[in-house]
Design a protein around this motif. Structure first.
Motif: not given
Length: 214
Positions: A91-102
């Motif tokens: 599923y969709f699991s974006p990182p808390p900050l744009p430059w982190l992995s997710g």
């Protein structure tokens, strides 16, 4: 005399303390709650259209506060990029900050090498090429929405218009380590959003009062 002193002491208490009663044994019921018993929601997964979430149309919230046109529980103009409807492996699991992995999209199963990938909505091919080590195809749907698919081999050229459901390429191996799959990502402007919101009803279930309840 003692009773008068006690009464005076009570009257001098702050209003917040004087009016405080015992805590309620049952807390307030939120208008939006968990899925009702018997709903088709799975742990950690979305509620599909036709579940207890209801079938009324509601706009999809978009980045920046705008809304996308919505049909009964999902966006009527969008469809799954694979047929038949594929299982969601991740599923969709974006990182808390744009430059982190997710995980900025979803991985769809049932995508054997050579399987057709179709455009989930009408648009224009905006990118066909290799990113790092994977072939990627991107469709610009207009209004800031873009779908990207990988790993996909596409014969289309940039600028080619495509209709919803039109084949835009075929799946090639290289994404999921244990099974063939298709990665589908959607961006609204420069922000990644959950692709499943366009094909599933992700609204939470609403607890309704029992019939005949006061």
């Amino acid at each position: 005399m003692k009773r008068s002193i006690l009464l005076a002491a009570v009257l001098m208490l702050p209003a917040s303390m004087a009016s405080a009663g015992p805590p309620s044994a049952v807390g307030p019921v939120s208008a939006v709650g968990p899925a009702e018993a018997g709903a088709s929601a799975t742990a950690g997964g979305p509620v599909e259209a036709g579940s207890s979430a209801g079938s009324g149309a509601a706009p999809l919230q978009r980045a920046g506060g705008t809304t996308a046109a919505a049909g009964p529980g999902a966006t009527a103009a969008w469809r799954w990029p694979l047929a038949p409807k594929p299982p969601v492996l991740r599923y969709f699991s974006p990182p808390p900050l744009p430059w982190l992995s997710g995980h900025r999209g979803v991985d769809l199963g049932g995508a054997a090498p050579g399987a057709d990938v179709v455009s989930p909505a009408a648009g224009t091919v905006s990118f066909v090429g290799v990113v790092v080590d994977r072939p990627v195809t991107t469709i610009d749907h207009g209004d800031g929405l873009r779908s990207s698919f990988e790993p996909v081999d596409s014969p289309l050229a940039v600028g080619t218009p495509v209709a919803a459901g039109e084949v835009v390429g075929t799946v090639v191996p290289g994404h999921c380590p244990l099974a063939a799959c298709l990665h589908w990502g959607v961006r609204d402007g420069e922000q990644y959003v959950n692709p499943l919101q366009f094909v599933l009803d992700l609204r939470p279930s609403i607890l309704l009062p029992l019939a005949g309840a006061p």
